[in-house]
Write an enzyme that holds these catalytic residues in place. Structure first.
Site, short mmCIF file in Angstrom:
data_model
loop_
_atom_site.label_atom_id
_atom_site.label_comp_id
_atom_site.label_asym_id
_atom_site.label_seq_id
_atom_site.Cartn_x
_atom_site.Cartn_y
_atom_site.Cartn_z
N HIS A 77 39.04 -31.75 -39.43
CA HIS A 77 39.89 -31.18 -40.49
C HIS A 77 39.20 -30.03 -41.23
CE1 HIS A 77 42.94 -34.48 -40.35
NE2 HIS A 77 41.90 -35.19 -39.94
N ASN A 150 48.18 -38.18 -42.24
CA ASN A 150 48.45 -37.14 -41.24
C ASN A 150 49.94 -36.83 -41.19
OD1 ASN A 150 45.79 -36.80 -40.47
ND2 ASN A 150 45.94 -38.15 -38.69
FE1 HDE Z 1 39.60 -38.84 -41.07
N1 HDE Z 1 37.81 -38.01 -41.57
N2 HDE Z 1 38.63 -40.27 -40.01
N3 HDE Z 1 41.38 -39.65 -40.46
N4 HDE Z 1 40.59 -37.46 -42.10
C1 HDE Z 1 37.65 -36.92 -42.34
O1 HDE Z 1 36.09 -36.72 -44.09
C2 HDE Z 1 37.31 -40.52 -40.06
C3 HDE Z 1 41.55 -40.77 -39.71
C4 HDE Z 1 41.93 -37.38 -42.31
O2 HDE Z 1 41.58 -32.47 -46.33
C5 HDE Z 1 36.21 -36.67 -42.69
O3 HDE Z 1 35.75 -35.32 -45.85
C6 HDE Z 1 36.99 -41.70 -39.31
C7 HDE Z 1 42.90 -41.26 -39.80
C8 HDE Z 1 42.25 -36.22 -43.11
O4 HDE Z 1 39.50 -33.00 -46.79
C9 HDE Z 1 35.48 -37.84 -42.04
C10 HDE Z 1 38.18 -42.14 -38.80
C11 HDE Z 1 43.54 -40.38 -40.62
C12 HDE Z 1 41.03 -35.61 -43.37
C13 HDE Z 1 36.62 -38.59 -41.39
C14 HDE Z 1 39.20 -41.24 -39.25
C15 HDE Z 1 42.59 -39.38 -41.01
C16 HDE Z 1 40.01 -36.40 -42.73
C17 HDE Z 1 35.71 -35.28 -42.34
C18 HDE Z 1 38.40 -43.32 -37.88
C19 HDE Z 1 45.02 -40.38 -41.03
C20 HDE Z 1 40.80 -34.33 -44.13
C21 HDE Z 1 35.45 -34.58 -43.63
C22 HDE Z 1 38.10 -44.57 -38.48
C23 HDE Z 1 45.41 -41.62 -41.71
C24 HDE Z 1 40.76 -34.55 -45.60
C25 HDE Z 1 35.77 -35.53 -44.65
C26 HDE Z 1 40.59 -33.23 -46.30
C27 HDE Z 1 38.64 -36.13 -42.80
C28 HDE Z 1 36.39 -39.73 -40.73
C29 HDE Z 1 40.57 -41.39 -38.86
C30 HDE Z 1 42.97 -38.28 -41.85
C31 HDE Z 1 34.37 -37.48 -41.05
C32 HDE Z 1 35.62 -42.28 -39.12
C33 HDE Z 1 43.46 -42.52 -39.12
C34 HDE Z 1 43.64 -35.76 -43.54
O5 HDE Z 1 34.86 -38.66 -42.99
#
Ligand code: HDE
Length: 712
Positions: A77, A150
């Protein structure tokens, strides 16, 4: 200041941010120490042509700051855009939740919302085929609540343990860092074809949902099942939905490719301009509520993030709306430094045991340390809650607070026992007391093992034109893979979703669908039980189709903010122009004058009109519809410049509404082989109301077969 703010709650966050804003008007340039500077162009040298002196503290300070301007981009993202706004509740849902944001209809809760793509780096195109992030930070009176979702209701994987594998597979391949912001490559398909739980989210990405027309025209989903807790401590399961006022609309792949070249900031610009011109984007918040006792009544597991609850089974109840009405002052300070944490919740909302959500509760806080460099990132203005913060946490890098007093521990008497603990009835947070009696195991529940029923439900629910797009997307993506065995595996797997669809993709690839798959897939999908205990089940049909999954059933009654390109040159007919201009503007659409050159263009009534874009600086794909007024001289000029004809052909190819008046019809000459007189989105000397209705329809997909023949 926000003109929409009536309720003081709404401006709370704005006021807080204003305390940190620096206005440079009429201010002298200074060093970081406040010393006024009289030369910032020349370093201090021994003589005009001599060496620079180490003593030059002005040079060192300036360069030192420059050297450290960048922070690591988000791992996923990275590419995104955000805006401020507010959330308002239509009706209390106190029967489900005790959260102030869900019970107090007089509140305007400030929000900061960031949209993003997933796979690309910070500078990548907005138009990548990808999932979009939809992250909302609610600055509630009881503390920050972050709903980090999302634009698709399901996720690729079921357990956080697989997230690094998924992301490593989709990111550019490590040996040569190719391709950027694209899933169409071997490593991604190697992974997904061996991990069939990905197939549901994957087919959403292959559909038009992967190519939004605008951030303002996408739905948002919390994805996981959460819990709402009421005053009596009773819990309900809940899924969160954001429904955009403008409906869900997309661009075609051909447009996406071209927009990426013409304006790779297309979505970022669109969001900014809409807010800047007062067309504030709006979404309604909906909830699907499931009683705890009904947890097991579905054919799927509520804790499995690769499943949605069809709206036919549990309707979405609309409870409030979000309006985005203020652009950030500074991209880095706000959009880049905002840190969303799914772990930020408030009393009345709680987690479930969804293993993906559980992993996220660790990851987001952890990643901010690398990204923002200090565990004090919550003190950055955009991350500060409006609720006051008092605790015994102290010190560390970039501590901004000056904590007074002798005590930083609990319990204490020296500090009068403060900060004190709050009882639950006074707003103290208490985790939901879920009863757990289990073995500690590393395994996946059998109830997560259905990988194909919902992708098949999604595909069955699509309109014919949407199905065509999915087939093209699979064909493109797999066509870009180089390893035959991977393509073959994918064909086998998508044939499990829908045989017909797979056959068409196979045809496009010039391949056959295999009857079986080689050993590695058998192992990965569980045919060999010794390797994987997680066995995908045969697909089921528990619902023939779910209407809301198709974009064919979205909002088609508004042209608000739709961009109408008006192609003109000197001498264009003012009376033709006026009629369309008025109707489009009255309905909230935008008129953009495209001419052979910049500056102004003169109509047949000798009036000068400002040109919005010279033809060489713009492209048809950046607009929603085209209008060509008459005027002999104007049309002659347009015909003499090939790009205008290309503009029209391209709009036709992308199934957009086109209106022409009088001589303007000559610009349709290239389309004479198509039967334009029968096309419901082509208007030759027709009234402008009908044109606007067609724009509101977004596209005339009936045109698709003939549109495909147009070469541009
Ligand atoms: Fe994320 N995800 N994600 N994700 N995600 C990040 O956090 C992660 C997942 C989502 O505008 C990171 O600050 C893991 C689902 C958005 O700043 C990180 C898993 C959904 C954003 C991270 C998921 C998301 C992130 C990268 C699996 C929808 C951007 C930078 C367990 C429900 C937020 C940060 C923004 C961002 C990890 C799965 C949505 C690396 C480990 C499911 C919208 O922490």
């Amino acid at each position: 200041m926000d003109k929409d703010v009536k309720n003081p709650n709404d401006s709370e966050k704005s006021k807080q941010l204003e305390n940190y804003e620096i206005d440079y008007t009429d201010k002298p340039l200074t060093t970081r120490q406040g010393l006024k500077v009289n030369d910032t162009n020349n370093s201090l040298k021994a003589g005009e042509r001599g060496p620079t002196l180490l003593e030059d503290f002005l040079l060192r300070e300036k360069i030192h700051n420059f050297d450290h301007e960048r922070i690591p981009e988000r791992i996923v993202h990275a590419r995104g855009s955000a805006a401020h706004g507010y959330f308002e509740l239509y009706k209390s849902i106190e029967q489900y939740s005790k959260a102030g944001i869900f019970t107090d209809t007089s509140r305007k809760t400030p929000v900061f919302t960031r949209f993003s793509t997933v796979a690309g780096s910070k500078g990548s195109t907005d138009l990548a085929r990808d999932v979009r992030g939809f992250a909302v930070k609610f600055y509630t009176e009881e503390g920050n609540w972050d709903l980090v979702g999302n634009n698709m209701p399901v996720f690729f994987i079921q357990d956080a343990m697989k997230f690094p594998d998924l992301i490593h597979s989709v990111k550019p391949e490590p040996h040569r860092e190719i391709p950027q912001a694209a899933s169409a490559h071997d490593t991604f398909y190697d992974f997904v074809s061996l991990t069939t739980e990905t197939m549901h989210n994957h087919i959403w990405v292959m559909s038009d949902r992967g190519l939004p027309r605008s951030y303002r025209m996408m739905e948002g989903f919390g994805i996981h099942t959460f819990r709402l807790i009421n005053k009596e401590g009773k819990a309900h399961f809940v899924k969160f939905h954001w429904k955009p006022k403008l409906g869900v609309h997309s661009v075609t792949w051909d447009e996406a490719v071209k927009i990426s070249g013409a304006d790779s900031d297309f979505h970022r610009r669109d969001l900014w301009n809409a807010i800047d011109t007062g067309s504030y984007p709006e979404w309604e918040l909906g909830i699907q509520v499931v009683a705890e006792e009904d947890e097991h009544k579905f054919d799927f597991d509520l804790l499995d993030a690769t499943k949605l609850i069809p709206e036919e089974m549990v309707p979405v109840e609309i409870i409030g709306k979000m309006v985005l009405n203020r652009n950030p002052e500074n991209f880095f300070a706000e959009t880049e430094q905002v840190a969303f944490l799914p772990g930020n919740i408030v009393p009345g909302i709680d987690f479930t045991n969804d293993p993906l959500l559980q992993g996220r509760l660790f990851s987001y806080r952890d990643t901010q340390l690398s990204r923002l460099g200090s565990h004090n990132f919550h003190q950055i203005p955009i991350n500060r809650p409006v609720a006051p913060v008092y605790n015994n946490q102290r010190d560390g890098h970039m501590q901004m607070e000056i904590h007074k007093g002798r005590t930083a521990y609990f319990p204490n008497t020296i500090g009068g026992g403060c900060p004190y603990l709050s009882k639950v009835e006074d707003g103290g947070f208490e985790s939901y007391q879920e009863k757990i009696d289990a073995h500690k195991i590393r395994n996946r529940s059998e109830s997560f093992a259905d990988h194909f029923s919902q992708p098949a439900l999604f595909y069955r629910s699509l309109a014919p034109w949407e199905k065509e797009h999915v087939i093209s997307a699979y064909s493109f993506e797999l066509g870009k893979c180089e390893i035959q065995a991977i393509k073959s595996r994918m064909l086998y797997i998508i044939s499990k979703i829908d045989k017909d669809m797979a056959a068409k993709v196979a045809d496009n690839l010039g391949m056959d669908i295999p009857d079986t798959v080689e050993k590695p897939l058998n192992q990965a999908i569980g045919a060999d039980a010794e390797v994987s205990k997680h066995q995908p089940k045969e697909k089921k049909v528990y619902l023939e189709a779910s209407k809301k999954l198709s974009q064919d059933h979205t909002v088609f009654d508004t042209i608000e903010t739709r961009q109408v390109a008006v192609l003109v040159a000197d001498g264009f007919s003012m009376s033709d122009f006026e009629k369309v201009e008025k109707t489009v503007k009255d309905q909230g659409g935008l008129i953009k004058i495209i001419a052979p050159h910049g500056g102004t263009v003169t109509c047949d009534q000798n009036m000068e009109h400002e040109v919005n874009a010279a033809i060489m600086t713009t492209e048809s794909v950046l607009f929603d519809a085209v209008f060509i007024p008459g005027g002999k001289k104007s049309v002659e000029t347009l015909l003499s410049k090939a790009k205008f004809s290309k503009f029209v052909k391209e709009a036709y190819k992308h199934c957009k509404a086109i209106a022409v008046a009088n001589e303007g019809e000559q610009l349709l000459a290239d389309l004479k082989e198509q039967d334009v007189s029968k096309d419901k989105a082509i208007f030759i000397n027709k009234d402008s109301e009908a044109f606007c209705k067609a724009i509101a329809q977004h596209r005339n997909w009936d045109r698709m077969p003939s549109a495909e023949k147009i070469a541009v």
